[in-house]
Design a protein around this motif. Structure first.
Motif, short mmCIF file in Angstrom:
data_model
loop_
_atom_site.label_atom_id
_atom_site.label_comp_id
_atom_site.label_asym_id
_atom_site.label_seq_id
_atom_site.Cartn_x
_atom_site.Cartn_y
_atom_site.Cartn_z
N VAL A 148 -10.47 38.06 -124.98
CA VAL A 148 -10.60 36.80 -124.24
C VAL A 148 -12.04 36.62 -123.77
O VAL A 148 -12.63 35.54 -123.92
CB VAL A 148 -9.63 36.77 -123.04
N LYS A 161 -14.22 35.62 -126.66
CA LYS A 161 -13.94 34.24 -127.11
C LYS A 161 -14.57 33.23 -126.18
O LYS A 161 -15.20 32.26 -126.62
CB LYS A 161 -12.43 34.03 -127.19
N ILE A 203 -11.77 30.02 -119.48
CA ILE A 203 -11.09 31.22 -119.01
C ILE A 203 -9.63 30.89 -118.68
O ILE A 203 -8.71 31.61 -119.09
CB ILE A 203 -11.82 31.80 -117.78
N ASN A 255 -7.28 30.31 -121.60
CA ASN A 255 -6.87 31.54 -122.29
C ASN A 255 -5.97 32.43 -121.42
O ASN A 255 -5.73 33.59 -121.77
CB ASN A 255 -8.11 32.31 -122.72
N ALA A 309 -6.48 33.67 -118.46
CA ALA A 309 -7.18 34.74 -117.75
C ALA A 309 -7.75 34.20 -116.44
O ALA A 309 -7.67 33.00 -116.14
CB ALA A 309 -8.29 35.31 -118.62
N TYR A 358 -7.55 40.00 -117.37
CA TYR A 358 -6.42 39.56 -118.19
C TYR A 358 -5.45 40.73 -118.34
O TYR A 358 -5.87 41.84 -118.69
CB TYR A 358 -6.93 39.10 -119.57
#
Length: 257
Positions: free
Chosen positions: A19, A22, A48, A51, A53, A104
């Motif tokens: 994550v 990315k 963030i 995703n 997280a 995450y």
């Protein structure tokens, strides 16, 4: 502690780092003249969240100070921990360091990169290239049986051979359930010193390199670190897993089709 990691813990670290990588990759694509560092931070916040997280930076506390943003964005003479602002407008010729750290599934992924904006001076391109390659050399030393000082020495000798200054005041670190865990990983030092590197360690290796002297100072916001002499600085970082065969980079950018 950053070791040893169980298979489940490693799987969660992989997910967190994927994550982080990315988000950093997608945020890089938004850097261009006219964009403010706050624009980038707001985009990072949204990426963030998209995703699933959370930012590990936002609200990070040192003493009575809490970090006010979701990413660290440092421009030119800013070394690390740059606080995004509407007043900081990115210009052609700047270099921009973006540090993305996410939480995450209970674990943290941490990575950073320095990006040239438009046409930059040759010495700035060299600074970026040398800093990035020093990270490669440092990671290569993160193998079982070596010591933390072997990582530090590899970074320092390469950087200083090109006439640049290796930041002393801020270091890499272990990473896992928390953003900063033992051991500290300086970017300077002697080989054969420090903790023995073992399989299962998860480490954030992050050279910070100045075009001029290595000294730094902190601005009045209490967070943004700048070079003491006003020279530009570059910063690269990966989270790695130490395996029986050596270092595996966990924050690999997503493949582009």
């Amino acid at each position: 502690m950053s070791f040893p990691r169980t298979k489940e813990q490693v799987a969660r670290m992989r997910a967190a780092c994927a994550v982080a990588a990315k988000v950093l990759y997608e945020l890089k694509q938004l850097v261009r003249p006219g964009v403010t560092t706050q624009d980038l931070d707001e985009a990072g916040r949204d990426l963030i969240a998209a995703n699933g997280a959370r930012s590990a930076d936002y609200g990070y506390q040192i003493g009575n100070r809490r970090y006010p943003a979701h990413t660290c964005i440092s421009v030119n003479e800013e070394v690390v921990h740059g606080v995004p602002s509407l007043r900081r407008v990115i210009q052609d010729g700047d270099i921009v360091s973006i540090d993305v750290t996410v939480r995450y599934e209970g674990y943290v992924g941490d990575n950073a990169v320095t990006i040239p904006v438009g046409e930059i001076r040759p010495e700035l391109q060299k600074l970026i290239s040398v800093t990035e390659h020093s990270l490669v050399l440092g990671i290569a030393q993160a193998r079982p049986g070596n010591r933390i000082g072997d990582i530090s020495h590899a970074v320092q000798t390469y950087v200083e051979s090109h006439g640049f200054g290796v930041v002393r005041d801020y270091v890499g670190h272990g990473v896992g359930e928390q953003m900063h865990e033992p051991p500290e990983i300086p970017n300077f030092g002697k080989p054969g010193r420090g903790l023995v590197i073992k399989p299962g360690m998860t480490l954030a290796i992050e050279p910070m390199v100045n075009l001029g002297h290595y000294r730094t100072k902190v601005l009045s916001d209490g967070w943004t670190v700048v070079t003491a002499d006003g020279s530009p600085s570059a910063h690269f970082e990966h989270t790695i897993l130490v395996t029986d065969k050596g270092a595996e980079i966990l924050t690999v950018p997503p493949a582009v089709s």
